[in-house]
Design a protein around this motif. Structure first.
Motif, PDB file in Angstrom:
ATOM      1  N   LYS A 140       0.831  -1.194   0.000  1.00 12.75           N
ATOM      2  CA  LYS A 140       0.000   0.000   0.000  1.00 12.75           C
ATOM      3  C   LYS A 140       0.876   1.259   0.000  1.00 12.75           C
ATOM      4  O   LYS A 140       2.033   1.225   0.398  1.00 12.75           O
ATOM      5  CB  LYS A 140      -0.910   0.033   1.233  1.00 12.75           C
ATOM      6  CG  LYS A 140      -1.934  -1.096   1.280  1.00 12.75           C
ATOM      7  CD  LYS A 140      -2.828  -0.943   2.504  1.00 12.75           C
ATOM      8  CE  LYS A 140      -3.920  -2.002   2.538  1.00 12.75           C
ATOM      9  NZ  LYS A 140      -4.793  -1.843   3.725  1.00 12.75           N
ATOM     10  N   TYR A 141       0.296   2.366  -0.429  1.00 11.29           N
ATOM     11  CA  TYR A 141       0.939   3.679  -0.377  1.00 11.29           C
ATOM     12  C   TYR A 141       2.307   3.648  -1.062  1.00 11.29           C
ATOM     13  O   TYR A 141       3.323   4.057  -0.501  1.00 11.29           O
ATOM     14  CB  TYR A 141       1.079   4.139   1.077  1.00 11.29           C
ATOM     15  CG  TYR A 141      -0.145   3.914   1.904  1.00 11.29           C
ATOM     16  CD1 TYR A 141      -1.348   4.544   1.592  1.00 11.29           C
ATOM     17  CD2 TYR A 141      -0.140   3.034   2.993  1.00 11.29           C
ATOM     18  CE1 TYR A 141      -2.499   4.319   2.336  1.00 11.29           C
ATOM     19  CE2 TYR A 141      -1.285   2.817   3.743  1.00 11.29           C
ATOM     20  CZ  TYR A 141      -2.452   3.454   3.407  1.00 11.29           C
ATOM     21  OH  TYR A 141      -3.580   3.222   4.141  1.00 11.29           O
ATOM     22  N   GLU A 142       2.295   3.165  -2.306  1.00  9.34           N
ATOM     23  CA  GLU A 142       3.531   2.945  -3.049  1.00  9.34           C
ATOM     24  C   GLU A 142       3.999   4.180  -3.821  1.00  9.34           C
ATOM     25  O   GLU A 142       5.152   4.251  -4.230  1.00  9.34           O
ATOM     26  CB  GLU A 142       3.343   1.778  -4.029  1.00  9.34           C
ATOM     27  CG  GLU A 142       3.161   0.420  -3.354  1.00  9.34           C
ATOM     28  CD  GLU A 142       4.446  -0.084  -2.715  1.00  9.34           C
ATOM     29  OE1 GLU A 142       5.395  -0.415  -3.443  1.00  9.34           O
ATOM     30  OE2 GLU A 142       4.509  -0.116  -1.469  1.00  9.34           O
ATOM     31  N   GLU A 143       3.115   5.132  -4.035  1.00  8.99           N
ATOM     32  CA  GLU A 143       3.505   6.299  -4.820  1.00  8.99           C
ATOM     33  C   GLU A 143       4.521   7.153  -4.053  1.00  8.99           C
ATOM     34  O   GLU A 143       4.542   7.158  -2.827  1.00  8.99           O
ATOM     35  CB  GLU A 143       2.274   7.141  -5.161  1.00  8.99           C
ATOM     36  CG  GLU A 143       1.265   6.433  -6.051  1.00  8.99           C
ATOM     37  CD  GLU A 143       0.055   7.289  -6.342  1.00  8.99           C
ATOM     38  OE1 GLU A 143       0.128   8.524  -6.113  1.00  8.99           O
ATOM     39  OE2 GLU A 143      -0.969   6.750  -6.778  1.00  8.99           O
ATOM     40  N   LEU A 144       5.336   7.850  -4.823  1.00  9.89           N
ATOM     41  CA  LEU A 144       6.391   8.675  -4.224  1.00  9.89           C
ATOM     42  C   LEU A 144       5.800   9.704  -3.267  1.00  9.89           C
ATOM     43  O   LEU A 144       4.925  10.487  -3.644  1.00  9.89           O
ATOM     44  CB  LEU A 144       7.179   9.375  -5.329  1.00  9.89           C
ATOM     45  CG  LEU A 144       8.345  10.261  -4.858  1.00  9.89           C
ATOM     46  CD1 LEU A 144       9.406   9.410  -4.180  1.00  9.89           C
ATOM     47  CD2 LEU A 144       8.932  11.032  -6.040  1.00  9.89           C
TER      48      LEU A 144
END
Length: 339
Positions: A129-133
């Motif tokens: 989860k929450y992989e975006e930069l």
């Protein structure tokens, strides 16, 4: 955010046009000198009172048994992670937030701001989860701020400290402070403090803060401030910000006055220059409506229509755009607005 999404988030309420709301006559130098003429000075010193119902007096007076810094760090981190895991929307997570405030304790609320940046690592169970930069940092930031908000009056001073940080987090803190003030928690202290904090901000930042302040319903002081900024923006020919300020004023009051409708109609339809005293009584100068963008004109027309559906000129303009505009998104949007 598109111009159409804007209206989906606005709640306009119709009122009888005959209901009078008297305008306040303001001094021209009010904005610059406001902090000098406030009724009370800004106070950041925080006192515990017995009025906050979500934290019991027993918890406030809890015994100060020794706990190691390592154990306290573990507790705070776990509570932050629980809020992240249970977050669906701001309202639904409040039960988890209340549990977090009980576990962390009032006496430790001032430690929470230390967890805003880089102190909470993403656990293995959230690996996918929450992989975006930068996404994890923002998620943690939001969770920490929400927990501080959950402390109610006991979190006000901590949010005030965060609100002067030189980063985006400051605006999130100001928004939460306004939500607390809207619940009559440290209402005057928060309003006075935010007005003081606004002084050095850029215009684009000020307009954001004015929007947050409009959550504090029926505040005479916020109403007065919005009046002053409306006049300021009009005289500077900043018609977009003037429009935003009127929207905030309507939302603050929960109703509109005839002058609001007049401004919306002029902004929507008039293409020319007007003497300022036709809109602002007693003011000199010229307000130029010749270069208003189509987006702002549509916003103004829809705002007028949402408050009063009986104006033939506004109705004709919106129907014409709904049927003839080359902007397919606009035509679709107006089809949902105009009944």
């Amino acid at each position: 955010m598109g111009i159409f999404d804007f209206f989906k988030n606005k709640n306009h309420r119709n009122v009888d046009d005959e209901e009078d709301v008297e305008y306040i006559n303001d001094d021209d130098n009010y904005i610059d000198d406001y902090e000098i003429r406030k009724e009370e000075s800004v106070q950041y010193n925080f006192k515990i009172e017995e009025s906050f119902e979500e934290i019991s007096s027993k918890e406030v007076e809890q015994t100060f048994e020794e706990i190691s810094p390592e154990r306290l760090d573990y507790i705070i981190t776990e509570e932050i992670l629980k809020v992240i895991e249970n977050y669906r929307d701001f309202e639904s997570v409040q039960e988890t937030v209340n549990e977090a405030t009980r576990a962390i304790g009032v006496k430790n609320v001032e430690l929470l701001k230390d967890y805003l940046k880089g102190r909470v690592s993403k656990p293995q169970r959230m690996k996918m989860k929450y992989e975006e930069l930068g996404q994890w940092g923002k998620i943690v930031e939001n969770a920490v701020l929400t927990i501080i908000y959950g402390f109610g009056e006991y979190g006000v001073d901590e949010l005030l400290k965060i609100s002067v940080m030189p980063s985006e987090v400051s605006f999130k803190a100001i928004n939460l402070l306004c939500k607390l003030a809207a619940k009559d928690i440290e209402r005057q202290k928060i309003i006075d403090s935010i007005i003081y904090i606004m002084k050095p901000l850029r215009e684009d930042e000020i307009i954001r803060v004015l929007n947050f302040l409009s959550q504090i319903k029926n505040s005479t002081k916020v109403d007065r401030l919005l009046e002053l900024y409306f006049k300021k923006y009009l005289l500077e020919n900043n018609l977009e910000y003037a429009y935003d300020t009127v929207i905030n004023r309507v939302n603050l009051r929960g109703k509109y006055i005839e002058d609001d409708l007049i401004f919306f109609k002029i902004l929507a339809l008039y293409d020319g220059k007007l003497e300022a005293n036709l809109i602002l009584k007693g003011e000199k100068g010229i307000i130029d409506f010749t270069n208003v963008s189509d987006d702002i004109r549509v916003k103004a027309a829809v705002s007028y229509y949402s408050l009063n559906k009986e104006d033939d000129e506004i109705n004709y303009r919106l129907v014409y755009l709904k049927e003839n505009s080359l902007d397919l998104e606009l035509r679709k949007f107006l089809s949902t607005v105009i009944k």
